[in-house]
Design a protein around this motif. Structure first.
Motif, PDB file in Angstrom:
ATOM      1  N   ARG B  39       1.076  -1.337  -0.176  1.00 16.62           N
ATOM      2  CA  ARG B  39      -0.453  -0.116  -0.274  1.00 16.62           C
ATOM      3  C   ARG B  39       1.252   1.595   0.172  1.00 16.62           C
ATOM      4  O   ARG B  39       1.375   1.225   0.720  1.00 16.62           O
ATOM      5  N   LYS B  41       1.379   5.430  -1.319  1.00  7.95           N
ATOM      6  CA  LYS B  41       1.054   6.584  -1.622  1.00  7.95           C
ATOM      7  C   LYS B  41       1.876   7.334  -2.297  1.00  7.95           C
ATOM      8  O   LYS B  41       3.669   7.226  -2.700  1.00  7.95           O
ATOM      9  N   ASP B  68       8.547   5.855   5.170  1.00  8.64           N
ATOM     10  CA  ASP B  68       8.148   7.392   6.218  1.00  8.64           C
ATOM     11  C   ASP B  68       8.418   6.592   7.537  1.00  8.64           C
ATOM     12  O   ASP B  68       8.273   7.631   8.830  1.00  8.64           O
ATOM     13  N   GLU B  70       5.955   4.879   8.379  1.00 15.47           N
ATOM     14  CA  GLU B  70       4.608   3.985   8.578  1.00 15.47           C
ATOM     15  C   GLU B  70       3.729   3.788   7.025  1.00 15.47           C
ATOM     16  O   GLU B  70       3.713   2.655   7.909  1.00 15.47           O
ATOM     17  N   ARG B  71       4.310   3.977   6.271  1.00 13.00           N
ATOM     18  CA  ARG B  71       4.306   3.456   5.749  1.00 13.00           C
ATOM     19  C   ARG B  71       5.540   3.809   3.679  1.00 13.00           C
ATOM     20  O   ARG B  71       5.877   4.427   4.298  1.00 13.00           O
ATOM     21  N   GLY B 206      13.462  11.597  13.402  1.00 11.40           N
ATOM     22  CA  GLY B 206      12.517   9.982  12.820  1.00 11.40           C
ATOM     23  C   GLY B 206      13.147  10.875  11.297  1.00 11.40           C
ATOM     24  O   GLY B 206      14.069  11.634  10.559  1.00 11.40           O
ATOM     25  N   PHE B 207      11.732  10.792  10.355  1.00 12.47           N
ATOM     26  CA  PHE B 207      11.364  10.670   8.828  1.00 12.47           C
ATOM     27  C   PHE B 207      11.443  12.022   8.056  1.00 12.47           C
ATOM     28  O   PHE B 207      10.537  12.334   8.758  1.00 12.47           O
TER      29      PHE B 207
END
Lengths: 521, 521
Positions: B39, B41, B68, B70-71, B206-207
């Motif tokens: 999944r 984006k 990132d 999380e996704r 983090g990112f």
């Protein structure tokens, strides 16, 4: 309300750092948010603002949270408690006009609304010109993208002037627009929208940061997804606004403008179509036609052989807009000044003259303003197209217009047109008027609703799945049906019993047997 | 390997759009990714690149996915199958040197490694000067941030020159650096790192996108989180590299540099501390000291009263670096040229002279290069600090150095120093040498490991939770302990039985009873 939207403002009273608690400023904020059940990430902008803001604010700060579709991003931070000032923006990105609302996200109140012309017009009045201008030319495409963004910032400035609210503090923005408009906003070539096989570049852009798009909001800009090339996010937004995808009864949604987009269905199906309704609806083709601005005749009544006009802006009439045209045609027809085929009847009134230059009859509806036979013909094609689209999509759904319990007429035209007049000329079907609803600017309404309720995001996939798209261009007997619908109100008068009745009244009037007028708006 | 990292490259053979399947280009890609269970984006960059790339590529494309946290975000798209070219970057952001590795993310191979001076040095050799330069001055802070970014792009260019790989196609980057360095990379004021109450701005960045940080990678830049002001992401990265947080046995991690950071613990606890180990370790304070570059004496052996030198770069000796100093001191001590208190013994060799100007003894270790009594004193303080930190943190943990099963010596110094020499001078504890490991540039190693295994992200919170931080500055008997550790190897010789043995051999040698040398590296 204030917790369900795409943004939140949270006031935090943080413990200042001490030798005992040396947690970083970042963690202090995340920890305080977690205490309220919110998992978030701080944007780079916020990280950079932490010092000296937190110290200066004595560790009492308000963070602006923006939802990115999956999580919260702290997009801004302010000193003290500013949680009462919590604003967002909803936009209807039309190809001609762009309308923006400033929303108080704590209460849901529309603080102000502004509308301006889309600056893309500099690159072409109509969409196709703009598309050709930007086709395979990155520089031109960027000009159009920038013009779109400039339109947004112009609106933000206007709203700021009117309200005093710093619109660049609006956390998030929701935009609803047709597929081409969204392509242009993002900076995508839109030739695909109008060329076979009509597969567009992107129809589900979702959330991008204001910064990425060049729009000065600290959070995200969400663009409504579209279903197909001619069925864009403005229509999906209209679904949300009218809620027809949640009802048991059958509804018909019709966004009437230069293009007409319609959807019929309920919680089980949504059948969609789109077609050129004709610019006549916006006063475009009619010779004295104009947009609904100052000087436009917007309503017409025919009494004792004289026109009573409603004019926008308390000024002398300068032309006629869509709702005026519908009224005018309706009155001409009911009073026998035009016949079933829409032909002007010179014997009915001295106001109807043979205008030499154009070699056709015309009616003088205001001093110096003439409505020509060719204008009527043009408008009849438009209204026939509108009616036929409705009729056709119902037959595709295996139903008739009588099966529809609610008609939602959206767009500027749908908002201002007198329902009864539209029925009289056979543009709307002959149903109880209470079943016909002005949906207003449903695109804008849906944008505002989503801004205030992120739960709607969950509905969008469902709406898109329910939708199936019918290409009217591919329909064989469309033209035949349209011809039948070009009559006033329709060749099949049995479809219009109430009009037949009114017509009888009108004829009586014409014959001098003055009865009481049976209707008034 | 290739599926576990922070980036993926996926080759997709898409169906071209047709009248039957008019799905948008965006949805085609998302659909194809979903078929592979992904999944994602699409980034704005990818949306904008879809046309005409997809057509030109005959709908055979490769998307670069960046995680990132999380996704997945599709951060880049290329024509055809480029999935074999899948690179990433790992960075050790040191205050003096910045080291970057180009990693083949399909195989995990280090394709190349480059190191340059940190361009921040233009604003101060030492960190504190830079911090004061940028304190409360946004313009100066931005200069330092830009210098950091410029250092990164310089390294990317170097790697590109060496390998021919377009480093701007490296999808993601992982950076490990101390708290100040990460503050500067992001553009945060770092005064907090060195001032009470030592609560920093952000320690868990983090990112962020390459674009946000100004670093030319299409995907994300991940910065290792830190634990406290003096215990930054480079140490957390070192934990990941050595894995001491997953072991049953007790390990001690020591990153020896200008500052010393150490961690002792296992899967149940991690006790951490940091302190100024002194620039002597990097050759800083010693008069003829220099960094480990060409001309630096890096190893020293004393045989028959003469020095055998190892010099970097096959050139004449120009100075001495950290590992050389440790060797030199060790040899001087073992051979009786300095006594237990580190005082030069002029009667031991003609190479020891009273150098009038400085009014102190000095030993000539190479033609024209002298090592002074004051250099020795300086270095003894440094090694005493290092030893005392280890001893102290063990006592804080309720243990002694003997309870440690593995010592991980990280950093450039830890990598190059001869273990036995370090034991001889009492800098390292007297344990089996096989229990002392050179951890190398563990900061860089941890960065690379995370780039290749996003599962490590899950470990980071656990590591941070396990960690508890001891401020050495607050310790009362620290100075006392340090004095004891300033002797060679220690006032308590029972702690150094193997050194005592070697010392006896050395004394014999000195007394002319030439025996066989009992050790050799």
């Amino acid at each position: 309300m204030k917790e369900n939207g795409l943004s939140r403002k949270i006031y935090l009273e943080l413990d200042p750092p001490s030798e005992e608690d040396q947690a970083s400023c970042q963690r202090r904020i995340l920890r305080a948010l977690e205490d309220q059940g919110i998992r978030a990430k701080l944007s780079l902008t916020v990280l950079k603002a932490l010092y000296p803001l937190c110290d200066r604010a004595d560790w009492k700060v308000t963070v602006s949270l923006a939802y990115d579709g999956e999580r919260w991003i702290a997009a801004a931070i302010e000193e003290g408690d500013t949680s009462a000032e919590h604003y967002g923006l909803a936009v209807d990105l039309g190809s001609t006009s762009v309308v923006m609302q400033l929303i108080d996200c704590n209460t849901g109140r529309i603080v102000a609304q502004e509308s301006v012309y889309n600056r893309q017009i500099a690159f072409g009045e109509d969409i196709l010109t703009r598309i050709f201008y930007s086709k395979d030319d990155a520089g031109h495409l960027e000009e159009i993208r920038q013009a779109t963004v400039d339109t947004f910032t112009e609106l933000m400035k206007k709203l700021q002037q009117v309200t005093g609210v710093d619109t660049e503090k609006c956390i998030s923005m929701v935009v609803a627009g047709n597929t081409t408009m969204i392509h242009f906003l993002i900076g995508l070539d839109a030739f695909c929208v109008f060329s076979s096989p009509y597969a567009v570049r992107a129809d589900e852009p979702g959330f991008y940061t204001g910064k990425e798009l060049g729009i000065p909001v600290p959070g995200f800009v969400f663009c409504y997804p579209g279903k197909a090339n001619y069925l864009g996010g403005d229509i999906i937004s209209g679904m949300v606004a009218t809620g027809i995808h949640k009802k048991e009864e059958i509804s018909l949604f019709f966004d009437v403008g230069t293009n007409g987009e319609l959807v019929v269905g309920n919680q089980c199906f949504l059948l969609c179509g789109a077609g050129a309704a004709g610019p006549a609806l916006e006063g475009g083709v009619v010779k004295t036609g104009m947009r609904a601005a100052a000087g436009a005749v917007e309503s017409v009544k025919l009494t004792d052989g004289e026109f009573e006009l409603g004019v926008i802006g308390d000024t002398a009439p300068a032309g006629i807009c869509g709702s005026g045209i519908v009224d005018l045609l309706s009155e001409l027809f009911i009073h026998g000044w035009v016949d079933l085929r829409g032909r002007l009847q010179p014997e009915a009134s001295g106001k109807i003259e043979w205008r030499g230059k154009e070699e056709e009859y015309a009616v003088c509806y205001a001093p110096g303003l003439w409505f020509f036979q060719s204008d009527i013909n043009e408008f009849l094609r438009t209204k026939a197209a509108a009616y036929t689209m409705m009729e056709y999509i119902m037959s595709e759904a295996g139903m008739g217009l009588g099966d529809v319990s609610d008609f939602y007429m959206a767009g500027a035209f749908g908002t201002h047109v007198r329902k009864e007049s539209a029925v009289n000329i056979g543009m709307y079907p002959d149903v109880e008027l209470s079943r016909i609803h002005s949906a207003g600017n449903s695109s804008l309404d849906g944008a505002r609703m989503l801004l205030l309720d992120r739960g709607i995001l969950m509905e969008l996939d469902h709406i898109l799945e329910l939708m199936s798209y019918v290409q009217f261009g591919a329909v064989e007997d469309f033209v035949q049906k349209m011809v039948a619908a070009s009559a006033l109100p329709h060749t099949d008068m049995e479809r219009y019993p109430s009009v037949a009745a009114r017509l009888r009244d009108g004829q009586k009037e014409k014959a001098g047997e003055r009865g009481k007028r049976t209707w008034r708006i």
